[in-house]
Design a protein around this motif. Structure first.
Motif, PDB file in Angstrom:
ATOM      1  N   GLY A 220       6.681   3.756  -7.740  1.00 51.06           N
ATOM      2  CA  GLY A 220       5.733   4.831  -7.485  1.00 51.06           C
ATOM      3  C   GLY A 220       6.295   5.777  -6.445  1.00 51.06           C
ATOM      4  O   GLY A 220       7.485   5.739  -6.109  1.00 51.06           O
ATOM      5  N   GLU A 224       2.879   5.564  -2.130  1.00 54.29           N
ATOM      6  CA  GLU A 224       2.193   4.525  -2.890  1.00 54.29           C
ATOM      7  C   GLU A 224       2.816   3.144  -2.688  1.00 54.29           C
ATOM      8  O   GLU A 224       2.108   2.141  -2.627  1.00 54.29           O
ATOM      9  CB  GLU A 224       2.230   4.876  -4.387  1.00 54.29           C
ATOM     10  N   THR A 227       3.821   0.516   1.790  1.00 55.50           N
ATOM     11  CA  THR A 227       2.578   0.234   2.493  1.00 55.50           C
ATOM     12  C   THR A 227       2.805  -0.932   3.448  1.00 55.50           C
ATOM     13  O   THR A 227       3.793  -1.676   3.336  1.00 55.50           O
ATOM     14  CB  THR A 227       1.454  -0.130   1.516  1.00 55.50           C
TER      15      THR A 227
END
Length: 279
Positions: A220, A224, A227
């Motif tokens: 992605g 995205e 994280t």
């Protein structure tokens, strides 16, 4: 140019390291492969480049299966920048860069004036034309990395594969290389690179493929995929994802490790810090 992997599995012999991976990289884009040592980043590169036999799936360039391409034609389309390179002889920088024209030469042919001019143009394009008469083994690590990129550009590729292009470079040279990566993508190249630093994906506004142990992967945008939970899962390190204000007013994301709160897995088989050899 479009490079597509469809349900690709690769590894060594009967051992599969990357399984059922599908991704797409296109001209004008940077795709950054992240993940701890041993998950298959370099193995995947070797398979794309044809150094390792594909176990399953297909590798396509503009929809064509590259397994049917002559190696010379493939070399014209895809350039490769290794982590490090030391030639056995003290070639000049211009000689090293001109070697990038090999795929365009006939058997036993020598580089023409046009080939040398293309090599000089690649050096100038990266701002290191002043190095052309220097001995390659006598220049700095950062300069060598620029020369390796120039050598790959001399192939006139549409796709540029870079295996940890900032490895062993100091902070300043890392940023200079990343600036060139961004510029090359903006000029229309499809750039695929590996890195051990999540911030590099943010700095390149890259699409990210995060490879983890147990043949897991996520694909992605940098925002995205990078994280706090994914970094803990992949590397066993707690991080904080924040945002800084750039000089142009555009926010810049950053990944900051929380050293005091490091929670490395206790199982040495799953730890990112087992000291195992790089792929």
């Amino acid at each position: 140019m479009k490079l597509e992997l469809r349900n690709v599995s690769c590894g060594y012999g009967a051992k599969t390291i990357v399984k059922d991976l599908s991704l797409l990289a296109v001209s004008g884009e940077v795709l950054c492969l992240l993940g701890p040592n041993g998950v298959g980043k370099t193995t995947l590169f070797k398979t794309i480049l044809g150094f390792l036999k594909l176990q399953e799936g297909k590798i396509l360039l503009d929809g064509e299966d590259v397994s049917r391409w002559p190696r010379k034609e493939f070399a014209k389309a895809v350039g490769y920048v290794p982590q490090a390179h030391t030639p056995p002889f003290p070639f000049t920088v211009l000689d090293v860069v001109t070697m990038g024209r090999t795929a365009h030469l006939g058997p036993f042919a020598s580089p023409t004036k046009t080939d040398v001019a293309i090599a000089e143009e690649s050096l100038e394009r990266l701002g290191v034309g002043f190095l052309k008469e220097r001995i390659y083994t006598e220049i700095s690590g950062g300069e060598r990395q620029m020369v390796l990129i120039a050598r790959a550009l001399t192939q006139r590729p549409k796709v540029l594969i870079m295996d940890e292009p900032t490895s062993n470079l100091d902070f300043g040279n890392q940023i200079r290389v990343l600036e060139q990566v961004n510029r090359l993508a903006k000029e229309g190249l499809c750039v695929i690179m590996t890195s051990h630093f999540p911030d590099h994906a943010f700095l390149c506004s890259a699409k990210v493929a995060l490879l983890q142990r147990n043949v897991q992967f996520q694909i992605g945008t940098a925002e995205e995929v990078i994280t706090e939970q994914n970094m803990l899962s992949a590397y066993g390190v707690r991080v904080k994802i924040g945002s800084l204000q750039g000089d142009d007013g555009i926010p810049v994301a950053a990944c900051v490790p929380l050293i005091s709160n490091c929670t490395c897995p206790q199982d040495p088989q799953k730890s990112a810090y087992t000291g195992q050899a790089a792929e």
